[in-house]
Structures are given as C-alpha cells and as structure tokens.
Write a protein that holds these residues in place. Structure first.
Motif, PDB file in Angstrom:
ATOM      1  N   ARG A  54      50.427  37.493  14.682  1.00  0.00           N
ATOM      2  CA  ARG A  54      50.656  38.911  14.433  1.00  0.00           C
ATOM      3  C   ARG A  54      51.117  39.618  15.701  1.00  0.00           C
ATOM      4  NH1 ARG A  54      46.079  40.057  12.312  1.00  0.00           N
ATOM      5  NH2 ARG A  54      45.087  41.097  14.076  1.00  0.00           N
ATOM      6  N   ASN A  55      50.577  39.227  16.850  1.00  0.00           N
ATOM      7  CA  ASN A  55      51.004  39.841  18.107  1.00  0.00           C
ATOM      8  C   ASN A  55      52.487  39.608  18.364  1.00  0.00           C
ATOM      9  OD1 ASN A  55      48.435  40.744  18.590  1.00  0.00           O
ATOM     10  ND2 ASN A  55      47.897  39.105  20.015  1.00  0.00           N
ATOM     11  N   LEU A  56      52.954  38.377  18.092  1.00  0.00           N
ATOM     12  CA  LEU A  56      54.372  38.067  18.289  1.00  0.00           C
ATOM     13  C   LEU A  56      55.217  38.820  17.272  1.00  0.00           C
ATOM     14  CD1 LEU A  56      56.696  36.560  19.584  1.00  0.00           C
ATOM     15  CD2 LEU A  56      56.148  34.576  18.165  1.00  0.00           C
ATOM     16  N   LEU A  57      54.762  38.840  16.003  1.00  0.00           N
ATOM     17  CA  LEU A  57      55.493  39.558  14.964  1.00  0.00           C
ATOM     18  C   LEU A  57      55.638  41.032  15.317  1.00  0.00           C
ATOM     19  CD1 LEU A  57      54.013  38.051  11.668  1.00  0.00           C
ATOM     20  CD2 LEU A  57      56.406  38.019  12.347  1.00  0.00           C
ATOM     21  N   GLU A  58      54.552  41.635  15.776  1.00  0.00           N
ATOM     22  CA  GLU A  58      54.581  43.055  16.091  1.00  0.00           C
ATOM     23  C   GLU A  58      55.513  43.334  17.264  1.00  0.00           C
ATOM     24  OE1 GLU A  58      50.498  44.058  16.668  1.00  0.00           O
ATOM     25  OE2 GLU A  58      50.075  44.212  14.513  1.00  0.00           O
ATOM     26  N   LEU A  68      55.841  40.983  25.629  1.00  0.00           N
ATOM     27  CA  LEU A  68      54.846  39.908  25.598  1.00  0.00           C
ATOM     28  C   LEU A  68      54.249  39.666  26.981  1.00  0.00           C
ATOM     29  CD1 LEU A  68      56.665  37.342  23.255  1.00  0.00           C
ATOM     30  CD2 LEU A  68      54.636  38.689  22.688  1.00  0.00           C
ATOM     31  N   LEU A  69      55.087  39.753  28.010  1.00  0.00           N
ATOM     32  CA  LEU A  69      54.585  39.603  29.381  1.00  0.00           C
ATOM     33  C   LEU A  69      53.537  40.672  29.702  1.00  0.00           C
ATOM     34  CD1 LEU A  69      57.676  38.767  31.643  1.00  0.00           C
ATOM     35  CD2 LEU A  69      55.554  37.445  31.475  1.00  0.00           C
ATOM     36  N   SER A  70      53.813  41.908  29.305  1.00  0.00           N
ATOM     37  CA  SER A  70      52.880  42.991  29.599  1.00  0.00           C
ATOM     38  C   SER A  70      51.556  42.807  28.878  1.00  0.00           C
ATOM     39  CB  SER A  70      53.497  44.341  29.216  1.00  0.00           C
ATOM     40  OG  SER A  70      53.639  44.459  27.803  1.00  0.00           O
ATOM     41  N   LEU A  71      51.596  42.151  27.713  1.00  0.00           N
ATOM     42  CA  LEU A  71      50.368  41.896  26.958  1.00  0.00           C
ATOM     43  C   LEU A  71      49.614  40.679  27.474  1.00  0.00           C
ATOM     44  CD1 LEU A  71      51.705  42.433  23.313  1.00  0.00           C
ATOM     45  CD2 LEU A  71      50.136  43.943  24.546  1.00  0.00           C
TER      46      LEU A  71
END
Length: 407
Positions: free
Chosen positions: A246-250, A298-301
């Motif tokens: 879900r994180n990647l999808l978002e 994604l890097l920031s997360l």
C-alpha cells in the motif's frame, strides 16, 4: 544489473496466485492435469526453484469460511512446489534497492530466502509480545474484585517479578491462563507458542520469543490452518503483509492521480491531442520525472536522511525492481489513451506490484494483458514473462508423463 550477474542467479519461477488456485481444485480437466504434472516434474528435476512471496500469502487467504478448504489445497500445492523458497517482502526489497541507490553499491540484492522469510521486517508488525498487556490484565483482575490498595499490592507482588512480567510460577499459583484471544490475533504453532508463554512467565528471552513467532510464519501449512480457524479476523498479520504494498501504491498514486484525472476529463478533440503527449519524447520526459518523484518520495519515507536522486539512469541501475514497477504503472496508463483504449482496472495496480520481483526471477507469470506491458521491461534482465503455466512449460521445454501421454 550486469549480464554476468543475471547468468549466475539460479532459475527462479514466480507463479501467479491464481495458478495455485486453478491447479489445486478438484476434478482438473486433462490440460490442467498435464500442466500440474509438468510443474511437478520440473520441481523434482531440480533444474529450477519455484518461489512465493507475501503477496501469495495475502491473496490466497480465504475471505469466507466456506472457501477455507480451497485455501488449504492451494497452500498445499504452493508448499509442494516451493517448499520454503520465498522472495523477501516488498518493504525489504524496496529498502535494499534504495540503500544501494544511496550508497551506489554494486552488490546485487539477494531476494531469495530458502527458509520461508516472506514476511516484512519485524519492526513493521505489532509483535505478539506487544499484544500482551501485563499491567492491563492485572489491573482488570484487581478492578473485577474491587480490591483496596493493600490487597492490590499483595496481588501484584504475588503475580509479577521486578521486571513487571508475570512470575514463572504464576500458573502453579493461580492455574493456567487463557491465551485464546492472543492466538486469534497472531498465528503461532503450538510449539512456538510455548516459547511465547515461557517468555510471559519469565522463562525465555524476548529474542527467543520473537524467533519462535517468526518460525510459525515460515510454515505456510500452518498459516493455511490458521486462516481456516480464524478466517474472520486476519488481525495484525493481514495489515502487516499488505502495508508495504500500500505504501508503494500510494506513492505512485500521488504522482499518477492528477495526470490520470486530467486525461480522463478531456473532450474528444482534446483526447486526440493528448495521445500525442502520451508518446514520443514528451511522454518519456513525463515518465522519467514520475520515476524520480516517486523514488524520492519513497526515499523520504524509508531513508529520510538520504539526499534526493534526480538521475533516472542511476535509479534504473540501483533500483531495478522499483524502476520496473513504476514504468509498468505508466505504460498501463498510457494504454488507456490509445486509439483502441483499454480501461485501467483496479486489479492492474495489484498485479503491477508483483513486478517488483521481475529483475530477480527467471520466469514471471502475469495475465495476458500485463505480459504485453511487462515483457519489454523485463527483457534487459533476461526475465521471461509468461501468460500461463502452459506457456511456461512450453518455453522451458518441460516434459512430463501422464497416463502414457507426454506434455
């Protein structure tokens, strides 16, 4: 990824969840029986390794008790073909690739875990040990009996040790505790739960308890049995497995939603003009910038201290799985605005998430439409995307015997 590295990797086969469902059902037709026989022959030959992922565990779980036995059968087939050969979870592979990007490491990410390590990092799960509220349980007991302060002090001293955990002789003093609610939330085999219980009673360490919990997760057979018994509440496990995807999808959705909404609102004439944007140099620029935006999000997360990366070629080199995945999103969207458009389905986004594994396997199973999207992206890695088990068997030249017939 160099050709040399690609040649060194073992032959890994990533089937679709639906393949395990179809080929494990009762009363297979002859063509399905032939495919199953050929896949079993390939497994026995040792020429290739079938692998599964967290996505399979999640997607193969029954949504209703009446489907529970079917879930067990398809899990049995998964275990028969894959044993404990798993691919690491989405969050782990993304973090590994992003780390390679930041450090410029030439090391190929090792995604194959031969001991069933399909699950996300422990830190993203509420450990079953966090579910045990020692203080709350004790307070509830004292409140139930309306004890005064002195009685509470005596009870607490008799039940807990200096660390606040229950005393090791608690069950001798007060009888066995009821752990059924905990087991409904978190799947654990009986032998592993014994270790958890020993931790509660101060007879095992936290490390031993966490290790025991993970051992249960490594056993897909047990997971299937747990899904039957507690199908109505997947609890923390379902959320744990699905969260990385879900994180990647978002992250992708944030970048793609505005573009998709803009294109969807265009009139017929504007739609034709938009098609010119969705091809050639302009589209390549849009896609490259999208890759950069999503990877930096994604890097920031994942690695918040890392500097951003604004070079798509560097991203492709060090984050091949993420690169394939994002490009598959864009290419699928592009196909919805051709002269003969195909409407984007919600299932496309789920299917594309699996594409994260494409650079790391030899054969990747996708549906017919997604094959057309994914094969061009898979080609640089030497990965073959196939539309069915029958096609896989054909391209691999697998032979199997069934009642005197060859397949």
């Amino acid at each position: 990824m160099s050709v040399e590295k690609q040649l060194r990797k073992p032959i890994l086969i990533y089937l679709d969840s639906s393949d395990y469902s179809v080929l494990s059902k009762p009363n297979l037709v002859e063509s399905e029986l032939q495919q199953l026989t050929a896949l079993r022959a390939l497994k026995r030959s040792g020429d290739a390794i079938f692998v599964f992922s967290a996505a399979h565990i999640s997607e193969m779980s029954p949504l209703d008790k009446k489907y529970a036995m079917a879930a067990v059968e398809r899990t049995n087939l998964l275990v028969e073909l894959c044993d404990r050969n798993a691919l690491i979870s989405f969050d782990r592979i993304m973090k590994a690739e992003l780390t390679c990007l930041v450090t410029q490491s030439q090391e190929l990410v090792d995604v194959h875990d031969s001991n069933g390590g399909w699950f996300p990092e422990m830190g993203s799960l509420i450990s079953p040990l966090e579910e045990i509220d020692f203080a709350g349980a004790l307070k509830s007991e004292m409140d139930m009996h309306t004890m005064n302060r002195n009685m509470r002090r005596v009870l607490k001293a008799g039940m807990t040790n200096k660390r606040g955990l229950f005393r090791s002789d608690l069950e001798k003093r007060y009888g066995p505790a009821d752990y059924s609610e905990l087991n409904r939330k978190i799947p654990m085999r009986s032998q592993d739960f014994t270790v958890i219980k020993n931790y509660i009673l101060g007879r095992a360490s936290r490390t031993q308890a966490d290790r025991a919990f993970l051992e249960s997760l490594r056993d897909p057979h047990y997971m299937a049995q747990w899904f039957i018994q507690y199908h109505e509440q997947l609890g923390a496990i379902g959320e744990w497995v699905r969260r990385p995807a879900r994180n990647l999808l978002e992250s992708c959705e944030i970048t793609l939603t505005n573009l998709r909404a803009y294109l969807s609102d265009l009139s017929g004439e504007e739609h034709s003009e938009a098609r010119s944007v969705l091809s050639g140099a302009r589209w390549s620029e849009l896609k490259s910038q999208g890759v950069i935006d999503i990877v930096n999000r994604l890097l920031s997360l994942t690695l918040p201290e890392a500097p951003p990366c604004n070079n798509v070629a560097v991203i492709e080199k060090y984050c091949p799985g993420i690169y394939v995945c994002i490009n598959a999103f864009y290419d699928s969207l592009q196909n919805s605005f051709t002269e003969r458009p195909r409407k984007v389905k919600s299932s496309d986004f789920v299917d594309i998430i699996h594409a994260l594994y494409i650079p790391y396997v030899s054969y990747f199973r996708a549906d017919k439409y997604m094959c057309s999207v994914l094969q061009p992206l898979a080609q640089p890695f030497g990965t073959q995307v196939v539309a069915s088990p029958a096609q896989l068997i054909s391209v691999m030249g697998v032979k199997g015997e069934i009642q005197g017939k060859q397949v």
